[in-house]
Motif scaffolding. Structure first.
Motif, short mmCIF file in Angstrom:
data_model
loop_
_atom_site.label_atom_id
_atom_site.label_comp_id
_atom_site.label_asym_id
_atom_site.label_seq_id
_atom_site.Cartn_x
_atom_site.Cartn_y
_atom_site.Cartn_z
N TYR A 180 5.04 -12.86 0.54
CA TYR A 180 4.79 -13.98 -0.38
C TYR A 180 3.71 -14.90 0.18
O TYR A 180 2.77 -15.29 -0.54
CB TYR A 180 6.09 -14.75 -0.61
CG TYR A 180 5.94 -15.91 -1.57
CD1 TYR A 180 5.72 -15.68 -2.93
CD2 TYR A 180 6.02 -17.23 -1.12
CE1 TYR A 180 5.57 -16.74 -3.82
CE2 TYR A 180 5.87 -18.29 -2.00
CZ TYR A 180 5.65 -18.04 -3.35
OH TYR A 180 5.50 -19.10 -4.23
N GLU A 184 0.88 -14.69 -2.98
CA GLU A 184 1.14 -15.71 -4.01
C GLU A 184 1.05 -17.14 -3.47
O GLU A 184 0.67 -18.05 -4.20
CB GLU A 184 2.54 -15.49 -4.61
CG GLU A 184 2.67 -14.21 -5.42
CD GLU A 184 1.93 -14.25 -6.76
OE1 GLU A 184 1.63 -15.37 -7.22
OE2 GLU A 184 1.65 -13.18 -7.31
N ALA A 217 9.63 -15.12 -5.22
CA ALA A 217 8.43 -15.28 -6.05
C ALA A 217 8.73 -15.43 -7.54
O ALA A 217 7.86 -15.83 -8.32
CB ALA A 217 7.49 -14.10 -5.84
N SER A 224 2.76 -9.10 -8.45
CA SER A 224 1.95 -9.81 -7.44
C SER A 224 0.77 -8.97 -7.00
O SER A 224 -0.35 -9.47 -6.84
CB SER A 224 2.82 -10.18 -6.23
OG SER A 224 3.72 -11.22 -6.57
N GLU A 228 -3.06 -10.05 -7.15
CA GLU A 228 -3.69 -10.38 -5.87
C GLU A 228 -4.72 -9.36 -5.40
O GLU A 228 -5.64 -9.69 -4.67
CB GLU A 228 -2.60 -10.52 -4.78
CG GLU A 228 -1.63 -11.67 -5.00
CD GLU A 228 -2.29 -13.03 -4.91
OE1 GLU A 228 -3.20 -13.20 -4.08
OE2 GLU A 228 -1.90 -13.92 -5.68
#
Length: 667
Positions: A180, A184, A217, A224, A228
């Motif tokens: 994480y 994020e 998250a 994610s 990302e």
């Protein structure tokens, strides 16, 4: 006790390598070859037995069996049979070699093989590559790839993933937090952290890390990664995550993508059917049915032909469309899928936003000028209407009336025609007016468009339905309920009228009640009486979507069945379609719309009404999410699909141009 065998090809009980070698020799002797004998014999022997046959063939006839098969057979059938004759590691080595030789690299093949093999398979592959080509596989991969994609492939090639099933709870929490923090939680992404953790931790450990990540998250690790990372590195990391979660589901996705649409990706189809036939083909079949509501057997049957098809069907081993219950692997995956659906908080995004320098008077004047005199300036109309939010369009309508004393809708109707007219007018209506018009159109004339009625009533929230009902009565001087009652019948009518009340519960999931509801649905499936539809309607049409996600999850636990498969098997016609649409919307509404868009455009002719309806109604709500789901499922972007599929009948290109503006970009 060893793990239960999940392949479709096993050792032949009365095996005799010498007589099999002779039978193959005779099948290829003289003019022509006996393909049926070759096919039946090779597919009914395990790979280990095929190696014995190959050795016996060499000692008895002084010839290489693979060389003879290549000479006698042709095309896809030859590639499939020869693939079956190679030892698994050498087959993988050949696929990798073909993927990186020549001008371009087949990244999807590299990703599929290197993301899915165990440590032992990876080490055998590296050794086989060295033996077959006298080259170092790692050096060849490094020379043919770059960046983070290259780094992750090299990590996977080591074949050193941890294999300890003992998991430390503290380390699970730490790894989830690290992932994480690497993505994020910060601006930019720490790709090295993703590579280290996803490339080295054990499968059991990572499965728990993904669950923990979801809690931190409030989104899945897959979502994610999509936000990302990018390019081949994103595709590779998604493949690794999918293989960690479930290799059979990963291969089911790959098989589906290899066969859907125009043309078949035969190399992918052959590779997977060959390499998984002795490992987990039964589980792949189950996952395929779970995800695509169609058996792998039937899809192969529809998509291939001749001896090639017969061989693939034998490797597949059977048709699952007649089954309703799950094997353990698929039941666990189905349960997990509903759990992820229940826990994920999806951030919905439209593609059309309020225009920054909005000037309703300037827009009204520009639109009037575009429609005055001889000819119409469609470009100006499209540019203004498609780049304003619906609230801004309503301001333009009012300003047009007060400033110029004219009805903008009437002017647009007289100046535009066909699909462009329908699309622009749809954008200019309020959402409630537009939905009411679409419901009216669906019930007009000789036939009823049941799919449109279902789509609208299933996917709108209570407020949207109530506003649509008011708009319908205002425009057509009758209630929507009365219109539905006169145009439909039976259980289907009752379902639509129930949905048209706009009274679905809006509470979060109640776990105790979800278990009770799931048991009631399971009991209704097994009951002798004909009240199954009534029970399904009373729950599926009234409970909140968050609650239904938990109901469908618990349904898997208490019945060992898939709610979608039960609906497909036990119901029929419009009732089945309505119930199916509810389940699909509950599971993933953007995915449901992506599927509706695909069906509206694929095949002969485009269902322009469905295309317009979805593009207009979702453009400010979740069209961005729909785009992502479209790309994920259909391996092509919605933008590209619209560009290709709307060419027919759109001579000016204005209809297509407007749709592409609403689409909002290429993925």
């Amino acid at each position: 006790m060893g793990k239960e065998f999940r392949g479709t090809i096993a050792d032949h009980p009365d095996f005799d390598a010498g007589s099999d070698a002779e039978a193959l020799y005779n099948a290829m002797k003289g003019f022509g070859s006996d393909k049926e004998t070759i096919l039946d014999l090779i597919v009914s022997r395990s790979n280990a037995q095929r190696q014995e046959i190959r050795a016996a063939y060499k000692s008895q006839f002084g010839k290489d069996l693979i060389d003879d098969l290549k000479y006698e057979l042709t095309g896809k059938f030859e590639r499939l049979i020869v693939g079956l004759m190679r030892p698994p590691a050498y087959h993988d080595a050949k696929e990798i070699k073909d993927a990186i030789k020549g001008a371009g690299t087949d990244e999807k093949c590299l990703i599929e093989i290197l993301a899915s093999r165990t440590n032992e398979q990876m080490q055998n592959l590296v050794a086989a590559y060295k033996d077959a080509y006298g080259r170092d596989l790692e050096e060849d991969v490094i020379g043919d790839t770059s960046g983070h994609f290259k780094k992750m492939l090299v990590v996977l090639l080591q074949g050193t993933r941890e294999e300890d099933d003992v998991v430390s709870e503290d380390l699970v929490e730490q790894d989830a937090q690290d992932l994480y923090d690497a993505g994020e939680a910060q601006w930019g992404t720490d790709e090295a952290k993703f590579i280290m953790l996803l490339g080295n931790r054990s499968v059991t450990h990572l499965q728990l890390v993904f669950d923990e990540y979801q809690k931190i998250a409030e989104k899945s690790i897959e979502d994610s990664i999509k936000s990302e990372l990018s390019g081949d590195f994103e595709t590779l990391m998604l493949a690794v995550v999918q293989c960690i979660r479930s290799k059979p589901m990963f291969f089911a996705r790959r098989l589906y993508k290899s066969m859907k649409g125009l043309g078949t990706a035969d190399n992918t189809l052959i590779r997977i059917m060959v390499c998984r036939s002795e490992i987990d083909m039964l589980d792949i079949r189950e996952c395929f049915r779970l995800r695509y509501e169609k058996s792998l057997y039937n899809m192969i049957q529809d998509d291939t032909s001749g001896d090639y098809k017969r061989t693939l069907l034998k490797l597949c081993g059977g048709d699952d469309d007649i089954a309703g219950e799950f094997f353990p692997e698929a039941a666990q995956i189905a349960y997990k899928m509903w759990e992820i659906s229940a826990m994920t908080k999806v951030q919905l995004r439209g593609t059309v936003r309020p225009y920054q320098n909005f000037d309703p008077e300037g827009d009204a004047q520009a639109l009037r000028k575009a429609m005055k005199g001889f000819g119409t300036d469609e470009d100006t109309i499209i540019d203004i209407v498609a780049h304003r939010s619906n609230a801004q369009r309503q301001e333009i309508r009012q300003t047009f009336k007060s400033l110029l004393g004219r009805d903008l809708m009437a002017d647009l109707k007289s100046e535009l025609s066909k699909n462009l007219e329908r699309l622009i007018l749809g954008l200019m209506m309020t959402p409630a007016e537009f939905d009411a018009k679409m419901m009216k159109k669906a019930m007009e004339g000789a036939g009823t468009d049941e799919h449109a009625l279902i789509e609208i009533l299933v996917t709108r929230n209570n407020q949207e339905i109530q506003e649509m009902c008011s708009a319908y009565e205002n425009a057509y001087k009758t209630s929507l309920e009365d219109a539905l009652a006169s145009d439909t019948s039976g259980h289907f009518k009752r379902i639509l009228i129930s949905l048209a009340q706009g009274a679905r519960e809006e509470d979060p999931a109640d776990m105790a009640r979800a278990v009770e509801d799931a048991q009631e649905l399971a009991d209704a499936c097994n009951a002798e009486s004909g009240d199954m539809e009534d029970k399904f309607m009373s729950i599926l049409c009234t409970r909140s979507f968050p609650h239904l996600r938990r109901v469908f999850q618990e349904f898997v636990r208490c019945s060992n069945k898939d709610i979608e498969q039960i609906i497909k098997k036990e119901m029929s016609g419009d009732v089945k379609n309505a119930m199916f649409a509810i389940v699909r919307s509950v599971k993933n509404q953007p995915s449901y719309f992506a599927d509706r868009l695909y069906k509206a455009m694929k095949g002969l002719g485009t269902d322009n009404r469905a295309l317009i309806r979805i593009m207009v109604s979702r453009s400010e709500i979740d069209l961005f999410n729909i785009r992502k789901e479209f790309k994920e499922t259909h391996d092509t972007s919605l933008h590209e699909f619209i560009q290709v599929e709307t060419l027919v009948g759109d001579t000016s290109g204005d209809f297509r141009k407007t749709l592409l503006i609403l689409c909002g970009g290429e993925d």
